[in-house]
Write an enzyme that holds these catalytic residues in place. Structure first.
Site, PDB file in Angstrom:
ATOM      1  N   ARG A 107       0.881  -1.178   0.000  1.00 43.51           N
ATOM      2  CA  ARG A 107       0.000   0.000   0.000  1.00 43.51           C
ATOM      3  C   ARG A 107       0.905   1.211   0.000  1.00 43.51           C
ATOM      4  NH1 ARG A 107      -5.155   1.431   3.708  1.00 43.51           N
ATOM      5  NH2 ARG A 107      -6.014   0.063   2.120  1.00 43.51           N
ATOM      6  N   HIS A 134      -7.631   1.093  -6.097  1.00 51.34           N
ATOM      7  CA  HIS A 134      -7.764   0.184  -4.939  1.00 51.34           C
ATOM      8  C   HIS A 134      -8.439  -1.106  -5.430  1.00 51.34           C
ATOM      9  CE1 HIS A 134      -7.815  -1.185  -0.950  1.00 51.34           C
ATOM     10  NE2 HIS A 134      -8.725  -0.405  -0.401  1.00 51.34           N
ATOM     11  N   GLN A 137     -10.201  -3.892  -3.118  1.00 48.34           N
ATOM     12  CA  GLN A 137     -11.480  -3.462  -2.559  1.00 48.34           C
ATOM     13  C   GLN A 137     -12.619  -3.751  -3.536  1.00 48.34           C
ATOM     14  OE1 GLN A 137     -12.195  -1.899   0.576  1.00 48.34           O
ATOM     15  NE2 GLN A 137     -14.238  -2.502  -0.127  1.00 48.34           N
ATOM     16  N   CYS A 259     -16.356   1.526   1.274  1.00 48.89           N
ATOM     17  CA  CYS A 259     -15.209   0.647   1.534  1.00 48.89           C
ATOM     18  C   CYS A 259     -14.722   0.741   2.971  1.00 48.89           C
ATOM     19  CB  CYS A 259     -14.082   0.958   0.561  1.00 48.89           C
ATOM     20  SG  CYS A 259     -13.350   2.589   0.792  1.00 48.89           S
TER      21      CYS A 259
HETATM   22  N1   CP Z   1     -11.104  -0.263   2.842  1.00 54.37           N
HETATM   23  C1   CP Z   1      -9.804  -0.326   3.212  1.00 54.37           C
HETATM   24  O1   CP Z   1      -8.896  -0.560   2.408  1.00 54.37           O
HETATM   25  O2   CP Z   1      -9.613  -0.129   4.549  1.00 54.37           O
HETATM   26  P1   CP Z   1      -8.219   0.055   5.315  1.00 54.37           P
HETATM   27  O3   CP Z   1      -7.681   1.402   4.935  1.00 54.37           O
HETATM   28  O4   CP Z   1      -8.580  -0.054   6.763  1.00 54.37           O
HETATM   29  O5   CP Z   1      -7.282  -1.031   4.875  1.00 54.37           O
HETATM   30  N1  NVA Z   2     -10.169   6.784  -0.746  1.00 48.85           N
HETATM   31  C1  NVA Z   2      -9.693   6.311   0.528  1.00 48.85           C
HETATM   32  C2  NVA Z   2      -9.855   4.829   0.640  1.00 48.85           C
HETATM   33  C3  NVA Z   2      -9.411   4.226   1.947  1.00 48.85           C
HETATM   34  C4  NVA Z   2      -9.529   2.754   2.004  1.00 48.85           C
HETATM   35  C5  NVA Z   2      -8.239   6.711   0.703  1.00 48.85           C
HETATM   36  O1  NVA Z   2      -7.453   6.548  -0.241  1.00 48.85           O
HETATM   37  O2  NVA Z   2      -7.897   7.203   1.767  1.00 48.85           O
END
Ligand code: CP
Ligand code: NVA
Length: 301
Positions: A107, A134, A137, A259
């Site tokens: 990530r 993402h 997700q 999400c």
């Molecule tokens: N939805 C998601 O990716 O959550 P986190 O940021 O908690 O991993």
């Molecule tokens: N759009 C959000 C998603 C988190 C899972 C972010 O990137 O912070």
């Protein structure tokens, strides 16, 4: 080398196989304790590195649990604690990690970091979120929709809010899984131009959700957005909140997704999030099953 970098980079048939495999694996372990091993142990003797340059609850825990259920081992690494955060190149990090582990999930911020990791690693790399996309997700979200409402092909999905990284993966999925996607949000927060042609735009959120089978939103300020933009974004997005009045314009049986993490009563009201059409916690659970299928796909295991 089979990486899982983005939904538009993965062949359609493989995406379908991943969803089917996830559903099968979920059914196979229904009712078992979370720590119980799966009947088949495709990750036995496998070591998986989970790298986080941003915070995470779901991604971190679901990958870790998933690897263990399939018989593998994990190490969770914070980017800031690695030499990566102190000037070592991604390429060198990728080459080194490939000597120790069988799979890398990362990530990160810039998409280029993910692409460099994939280019120089000699083991599969999985995208656990970038500023741009993402994909894990949205694989869980497609799985969740189909579990509850049947095939997603030809259905109408409406995104209300910021045209962000989660939306981008929905746009990729709309093409690959053949569903209709409508974006409703203010022009300054439109999705990136590279996604043009994958979705329709309707500025009026109430018109946009007419006939929707699924209404989706996400946080108004993502992790990579400057906190200084917070007030401006709230002003721009207030009219796009998902609330009971908006859901009333969608189909009676329409689902609601987010999400998570959410800012309750900003992008969506608690009434919607905790209401009968919300599947937000099923989405979170299905991260586990979908990612197990993604890891098996990458490893050919
Ligand atoms: N939805 C998601 O990716 O959550 P986190 O940021 O908690 O991993
Ligand atoms: N759009 C959000 C998603 C988190 C899972 C972010 O990137 O912070």
């Amino acid at each position: 080398m089979t990486h899982f970098l983005d939904i538009d980079q993965t062949p359609q048939a493989d995406l379908r196989h991943i969803i089917d495999d996830a559903l099968t694996m979920k059914k196979a372990r229904a009712g078992r304790p979370k720590g119980a091993p799966d009947d088949i142990q495709p990750l036995k003797d496998h070591m998986v590195a989970l790298i986080f340059e941003k915070p995470s609850t779901r991604t971190r825990v679901s990958f870790d649990v998933g690897v263990r259920q399939m018989g593998g081992q994990t190490m969770v690494l914070s980017g800031a604690d690695m030499q990566l955060g102190h000037g070592e190149t991604i390429a060198d990090t990728a080459r080194v990690l490939s000597r120790y582990v069988d799979l890398i999930m990362i990530r990160t911020f810039e998409e280029q970091t993910l692409l460099d990791m994939a280019e120089y690693a000699t083991v599969p790399v999985i995208n656990g979120l970038t500023n741009r996309t993402h994909p894990c997700q949205i694989m869980a979200d497609v799985m969740t929709f189909e579990e509850v409402s049947g095939p997603i092909k030809g259905r109408k999905v409406v995104w209300s809010g910021d045209g962000n990284n989660v939306f981008a993966s929905f746009a990729h999925a709309a093409k690959q899984f053949d569903f209709d996607l409508t974006f409703t949000g203010p022009p300054p927060l439109d999705p990136e131009p590279a996604l043009d042609g994958l979705y329709a735009i309707e500025r009026d959120p109430h018109k946009a959700v007419e006939g929707a089978d699924l209404v989706v939103t996400d946080t108004w300020v993502s992790m990579h957005d400057p906190q200084s933009a917070r007030e401006r974004r709230h002003n721009q997005l207030r009219g796009y909140q998902v609330n009971d009045a908006l859901m009333a314009q969608a189909k009676k049986e329409a689902l609601f997704m987010h999400c998570l993490p959410a800012h309750r009563d900003d992008e969506a009201t608690s009434a919607v999030m905790d209401g009968p059409r919300s599947v937000i916690f099923d989405e979170a659970e299905n991260r586990l099953h979908a990612q197990k299928a993604i890891m098996r796909y990458c490893l050919g295991a």
